[in-house]
Design an enzyme around this catalytic site. Sequence first.
Site, PDB file in Angstrom:
ATOM      1  N   GLU A   6      -7.852 -14.093   2.396  1.00 35.62           N
ATOM      2  CA  GLU A   6      -7.366 -14.749   3.843  1.00 35.62           C
ATOM      3  C   GLU A   6      -7.745 -16.435   4.609  1.00 35.62           C
ATOM      4  OE1 GLU A   6      -4.456 -12.233   5.922  1.00 35.62           O
ATOM      5  OE2 GLU A   6      -5.552 -10.457   4.479  1.00 35.62           O
TER       6      GLU A   6
ATOM      7  N   PHE B 253       8.670  -6.858   2.121  1.00 35.16           N
ATOM      8  CA  PHE B 253       9.603  -7.107   0.994  1.00 35.16           C
ATOM      9  C   PHE B 253       7.972  -8.460   0.553  1.00 35.16           C
ATOM     10  CE2 PHE B 253      12.379  -9.360  -2.317  1.00 35.16           C
ATOM     11  CZ  PHE B 253      12.065  -7.930  -2.994  1.00 35.16           C
TER      12      PHE B 253
ATOM     13  N   VAL C  45      -5.969   3.425  -0.116  1.00 36.89           N
ATOM     14  CA  VAL C  45      -7.280   3.155  -0.280  1.00 36.89           C
ATOM     15  C   VAL C  45      -7.733   3.262  -1.738  1.00 36.89           C
ATOM     16  CG1 VAL C  45      -9.968   4.738   0.133  1.00 36.89           C
ATOM     17  CG2 VAL C  45      -8.284   4.927   1.703  1.00 36.89           C
TER      18      VAL C  45
ATOM     19  N   LYS D 211     -10.905   1.702   5.883  1.00 33.85           N
ATOM     20  CA  LYS D 211     -10.765   3.090   4.081  1.00 33.85           C
ATOM     21  C   LYS D 211     -10.992   4.136   4.322  1.00 33.85           C
ATOM     22  CE  LYS D 211      -9.095  -1.335   1.493  1.00 33.85           C
ATOM     23  NZ  LYS D 211      -8.592  -2.186   0.840  1.00 33.85           N
TER      24      LYS D 211
ATOM     25  N   ASP E 260     -11.449  -3.851   7.021  1.00 32.59           N
ATOM     26  CA  ASP E 260     -10.942  -3.338   6.470  1.00 32.59           C
ATOM     27  C   ASP E 260     -11.468  -2.177   5.775  1.00 32.59           C
ATOM     28  OD1 ASP E 260      -8.483  -3.650   4.873  1.00 32.59           O
ATOM     29  OD2 ASP E 260     -10.763  -3.901   3.541  1.00 32.59           O
TER      30      ASP E 260
ATOM     31  N   THR F 250       4.007  -9.032  -0.412  1.00 32.99           N
ATOM     32  CA  THR F 250       3.288  -8.210  -2.396  1.00 32.99           C
ATOM     33  C   THR F 250       3.739  -7.471  -3.042  1.00 32.99           C
ATOM     34  OG1 THR F 250       1.577 -10.283  -2.290  1.00 32.99           O
ATOM     35  CG2 THR F 250       0.994  -8.740  -3.585  1.00 32.99           C
ATOM     36  N   VAL F 251       3.043  -6.153  -1.635  1.00 33.80           N
ATOM     37  CA  VAL F 251       3.523  -4.349  -2.532  1.00 33.80           C
ATOM     38  C   VAL F 251       4.432  -4.111  -1.927  1.00 33.80           C
ATOM     39  CG1 VAL F 251       2.439  -2.128  -2.069  1.00 33.80           C
ATOM     40  CG2 VAL F 251       0.915  -4.611  -1.553  1.00 33.80           C
TER      41      VAL F 251
END
Lengths: 428, 428
Positions: free
Chosen positions: B190, B11, B132, B205, B201, B13-14
């Site tokens: 970050e 729970f 992605v 992807k 990252d 941001t997304v």
Amino acid sequence: MSDIVIGVIGFGTVGTGVAKILLNDRAMLEERAGCKIVLKRIADLDVSSDRGLALPEGMLIADADAVIGDAEINTVIEVIGGEGAAKKFIEAALKAGKNVITSNKEVIAKHGRAFTELAKAHGCTILYEAAVGGGIPVLHAIRNSLAANRIERVYGIVNGTTNFILSKMTATGADFSATLREAQDLGYAEADPKNDVEGYDATYKLAILSSLAFRCPVDYREIYREGITRITADDIAAAKYFGYTVKILAVGVNREDGLELRVHPVMVPDEHPLASVHDAFNAIFIRGSSLGDSMLYGRGAGELPTASAVVGDVMNLAFRGTQGFSHDTDFALAERKVLPISESITSFFVRCVVNDAPGVLASYANIFAKYRVSIHNIRQMDARDGEATITIITHPTREAEMRAALAEIEALPTVRRVASVIRAGLGD
Amino acid sequence: MSDIVIGVIGFGTVGTGVAKILLNDRAMLEERAGCKIVLKRIADLDVSSDRGLALPEGMLIADADAVIGDAEINTVIEVIGGEGAAKKFIEAALKAGKNVITSNKEVIAKHGRAFTELAKAHGCTILYEAAVGGGIPVLHAIRNSLAANRIERVYGIVNGTTNFILSKMTATGADFSATLREAQDLGYAEADPKNDVEGYDATYKLAILSSLAFRCPVDYREIYREGITRITADDIAAAKYFGYTVKILAVGVNREDGLELRVHPVMVPDEHPLASVHDAFNAIFIRGSSLGDSMLYGRGAGELPTASAVVGDVMNLAFRGTQGFSHDTDFALAERKVLPISESITSFFVRCVVNDAPGVLASYANIFAKYRVSIHNIRQMDARDGEATITIITHPTREAEMRAALAEIEALPTVRRVASVIRAGLGD
């Protein structure tokens, strides 16, 4: 899905592309689809021209009705274009319970709603990804991946011919008629260019796009339409000077009080991604309630790009089966009011030739102030022989106020002519 | 599909965005899906922070296992990110026969193949569109609408943090470390920025993108990786001078002899659409055998854009049912060789600081000639204090030859230092 047995009606540019992919890449398609994908027949009145593709004996026939009447064929691909014959074949195929895939924007814009009802009644489906944006899978994205969004706005470059002409005019400084002739010589524009350059093609595509995006029936005849025939080399040079590129856009805006639906030239800010869409490419922006702005870009026409979308529909049919497509939401939801162009809200770019005399700018500016048209940018230049050019770019304003202001400005004794009025910006 | 009953794990941001859409837009989603879409539970260790969203009593719990153990929940949304706990929860959910939707690129890049086998074995499915390109429906497009194409190339901007930093550096002329701090202050980077700025990252992807596009398993550890930490304000100014914009791209090329898979800075020509992709936006180019070039553009991160893709997966599940997704082609097809970076073919942009003396340019150019590196553009400038800068842009060349040439150039007594070496162009 059980095996897909295909009859293609129309063996022109798109039909040739479809046949090439279905024949040359059959093994790949079948491996991906997990079923057989068989091209059984192609019907075209011209059974003799060389399309640069060797067909198996007996595949090409002249009689389209024999394709529709073939009990083994369960999927009919209509790629003849235009309205009359295409409508008849699509209706007959759907009534025979065959799935239909078409690249025909005109027939879908005019009869899409009736076709989907027919498909529902006969337990089959009609798909038409290639009708908008050529190879760009914009309709599929709206229906599927973006289904968690209320779509607020959909706009973009949907006609390759006019984008090619405007790109050339921007690159060369040539005027419209010379560039149109060049496009005709290169095969980018038809001998009778009206359908493209006067924006009819774009209204068909916007009708389809906005009916899916805003989930309502859209009559293409209600779309405001303004072509590119009046765009001059001067307009393009002035746009460049102010940091804009002239494009013709199809624009749909989902407002509380109704839909703005319009096709017309727009001065696009150079830093906006649409300004970088050149030549025959298409690009469509979609603004979703959760996603925000997104864009899909690609080849809007041509043999293989369009065929890519047609065969993409075949593949989606293979993945999902006839029952996997609900048409309850196509064309058939709540009616929405289409707002008259006078209610639409955009910025404007206006070039006026005026007397080079004291007080002219003030009287000009006073009229805009009276109609509450707010000025974003103004420049007076090119004074010569007692004549000057005033160029303004406004903030977003209601078209009705803008037109009233322009009528008063045109009547000013110091204004020689309003040289051009072009909508500017993307309305936000 | 029967009704979809959802448990969300995470729970942050997304997760907050997903809950907002599922709760606030439920009526719209259910009307479109034709089934009930119920958010039953959200699990997060933090059950007290205010996320700006009122949840029904009892919906938020601390125990993720209780979500997986809930027999009524048939769909688990994993949005905690990272590898450890996420992997455990996804495996448990799939083993319990629940469909899984995740936005977690790391866990999919590392374990996607195992997950899809698990899903197949347990009659459920795993979807990860949001992993992605955030809200951009690129994976769905590759699997579905573009299925009639062999994908030849997939490349683009897939990390919003680094694109934000490079866009800011381009706009302000500031250097990397100052801009990174600004991005951190604004929440775009970050506190420990390594995952983004060193390209990890993007490799996750690219592994996911290229495994679907090229239909083979891809180990992210085989992807060449170079971050943006060495890009200087001088590099960006020099790029601008030559008509390029510095971006960090993920690039996958499907060559006959293997795959090029690489993440590194690229000088993108200003007229290319990727050069207009600013700030936190993402954009992915796909070159298909029939479609040609296409691009998908949109928000690559953020609460609601990412949630748009997660809930888009829920909607696709509703449209197609668990059986509508074949994972036979995910990760699991023929093995492909990943080419070493020395085999990759790109143009290069090289800035060298040299002695401002006769013959320097000739000795420099002779070395490139020896290794058959063809020069597209060369400029010598900024002569000052006996020192000059030579900037060259090459035609596409094999990296091995380029590296050999650079080693010899670096050893030249007249060369003070090779100030930067950045790949240029899009390889064609």
